[in-house]
Design an enzyme around this catalytic site. Structure first.
Site, PDB file in Angstrom:
ATOM      1  N   TYR A   1       0.802  -1.198  -0.203  1.00 31.97           N
ATOM      2  CA  TYR A   1      -0.028   0.137   0.210  1.00 31.97           C
ATOM      3  C   TYR A   1       0.913   1.264  -0.060  1.00 31.97           C
ATOM      4  O   TYR A   1       0.237   2.501  -0.171  1.00 31.97           O
ATOM      5  CB  TYR A   1      -1.021   0.100   1.032  1.00 31.97           C
ATOM      6  CG  TYR A   1      -2.041  -1.022   1.378  1.00 31.97           C
ATOM      7  CD1 TYR A   1      -2.009  -2.060   0.112  1.00 31.97           C
ATOM      8  CD2 TYR A   1      -2.335  -1.397   2.449  1.00 31.97           C
ATOM      9  CE1 TYR A   1      -3.009  -3.150   0.435  1.00 31.97           C
ATOM     10  CE2 TYR A   1      -3.380  -2.487   2.817  1.00 31.97           C
ATOM     11  CZ  TYR A   1      -3.412  -3.333   1.653  1.00 31.97           C
ATOM     12  OH  TYR A   1      -4.480  -4.298   1.827  1.00 31.97           O
TER      13      TYR A   1
ATOM     14  N   LYS B   1     -12.863   0.036   4.795  1.00 30.15           N
ATOM     15  CA  LYS B   1     -12.005   1.582   4.588  1.00 30.15           C
ATOM     16  C   LYS B   1     -12.874   2.694   4.680  1.00 30.15           C
ATOM     17  O   LYS B   1     -13.895   2.866   3.782  1.00 30.15           O
ATOM     18  CB  LYS B   1     -11.133   1.343   3.492  1.00 30.15           C
ATOM     19  CG  LYS B   1     -10.394   2.655   3.074  1.00 30.15           C
ATOM     20  CD  LYS B   1      -9.907   2.718   1.563  1.00 30.15           C
ATOM     21  CE  LYS B   1      -9.881   4.200   1.202  1.00 30.15           C
ATOM     22  NZ  LYS B   1      -9.613   4.301   0.015  1.00 30.15           N
TER      23      LYS B   1
ATOM     24  N   VAL C   1     -12.085   7.166   4.908  1.00 28.99           N
ATOM     25  CA  VAL C   1     -11.355   8.275   5.309  1.00 28.99           C
ATOM     26  C   VAL C   1     -11.898   9.293   5.976  1.00 28.99           C
ATOM     27  O   VAL C   1     -11.398  10.502   6.444  1.00 28.99           O
ATOM     28  CB  VAL C   1     -10.854   9.011   3.887  1.00 28.99           C
ATOM     29  CG1 VAL C   1      -9.643   7.920   3.368  1.00 28.99           C
ATOM     30  CG2 VAL C   1     -11.691   9.648   3.130  1.00 28.99           C
TER      31      VAL C   1
END
Length: 362
Positions: A53, A239, A241
């Site tokens: 990543y 995931k 953000v």
């Protein structure tokens, strides 16, 4: 601030892993630091990363800034990272692991994983010897794999005498991988789902069935899908953000799916994975006949992205993945070259060598 109590899953080695973690794929090294910090503040105690990543240093900064690199906070945190495929092998794995620990600013990680089985260049057995040493040294607590199918798990067990504690696979309502899940359960391997919502595609799956269940419970469609995973006993690493969505992804325990609702989501299973491109299959059927070697179904394609060497590999189901190695575009069979040159897949020059772009993987 709400306090979320994440269930723990007992692994075959006796270690306890939080059932919900934060995935950090496709977040750059600078941007990942505030994302991990907000997750820790929200109550996450499980961070899932990887060398591939390219953001381990950013994760390490977040852990340091938030006070999770040592002491009681460190003991209460689960950190996973993964070895690059190009660094498989005993000696290279030992060097890579030392570098990764340094980037993460940790003395140990809770789980170290093989990122892909790489059947075209199998090195999992010799790499596992290094993994086993890391565990004996106290620098890794649990050993796991990603994207292993039953045949890969069997081969690893034959060579090492051990099954991994965890197999991290793509798994969501429209791609349930029931054969892999059943094999893992039979052999005491915990299943961990990446892309648990198919990168958002499954939020609208089943002609609105997810949305109707969400409305009935006063929650979001994402929470419905994640709750389905929780009830199946699957470890999940969604995931986000965004701090608010991170909190929503933890807030899964104020409702329960009815048997009928759970069955309705079970019924969404199908042949489509988040990385699958049916349009490619239809437009270029000849490419599906290409094989890297007669003993398996893989073709490897090299390219550069952000000046980093990458590798795409193609299997006969029409699915592309990415890892890291060095196979030039010029070596591709004509059927695949044509697909990339005439299809919706860009080619360009890097140091006067033709390279191709394709998607990243988890």
């Amino acid at each position: 601030m709400a306090v979320f109590h994440t269930p723990m899953i007992t692994l075959s080695d006796g270690n306890l892993i939080p059932q919900i973690g934060l995935g950090v794929l496709r977040i750059d090294d600078e941007g990942v630091t505030p994302v991990v910090e907000s997750a820790l503040e929200a109550g996450y105690r499980h961070i899932d990363g990887a060398a591939g990543y390219n953001n381990e240093a950013g994760v390490g900064r977040a852990l340091k800034n938030a006070g999770f690199t040592q002491g009681e906070n460190r003991k209460n945190l689960w950190v996973t990272t993964k070895l690059r495929d190009s660094e498989q092998g005993y000696d290279s794995a030992r060097k890579a692991f030392d570098r990764q620990l340094g980037l993460l600013q940790l003395d140990y990680v809770d789980m170290y994983m093989l990122h892909w089985p790489t059947p075209f260049d199998w090195r999992s057995g010799e790499t596992w010897k290094a993994f086993d040493e890391f565990r004996a040294e106290g620098r890794v607590r649990t050993l796991g794999v990603c994207n292993f199918l039953p045949e890969h798990l069997e081969r690893l067990h034959k060579e090492t005498g051990e099954y991994p504690a965890v197999d991290q696979i793509e798994l969501h309502p429209t791609w349930q991988q029931r054969e892999v899940v059943a094999y893992c359960k039979e052999h005491g391997i915990a299943v961990e789902a990446y892309s648990p919502m198919a990168r958002g595609a499954d939020l609208n799956a089943g002609d609105g069935v997810i949305a109707r269940i969400a409305e009935a419970h006063g929650v979001t469609p994402a929470q419905v899908i994640l709750r389905w995973h929780i009830e199946n006993g699957t470890i999940i690493i969604p995931k986000s953000v965004h701090a608010d969505r991170q909190k929503q992804n933890l807030d899964l325990f104020g409702f329960v799916l009815s048997p009928a609702e759970h069955a309705a989501i079970d019924a969404l299973d199908g042949p489509t994975r988040a990385g699958h491109d049916a349009a490619f299959d239809e437009k270029y059927p000849a490419a599906k006949d290409v094989e890297w070697e007669t003993r398996n179904d893989y073709l490897i394609v090299d390219f550069k992205q952000d000046k980093v060497e990458k590798e795409a590999w193609f299997d006969n189901s029409g699915t592309w993945y990415m890892t890291e190695t060095d196979i030039p575009f010029a070596q591709l069979p004509d059927a695949v070259k044509t697909a990339f040159q005439q299809g919706e897949y860009s080619t360009w020059k890097v140091d006067d060598v033709d390279m191709i772009e394709r998607r990243d993987v988890e």
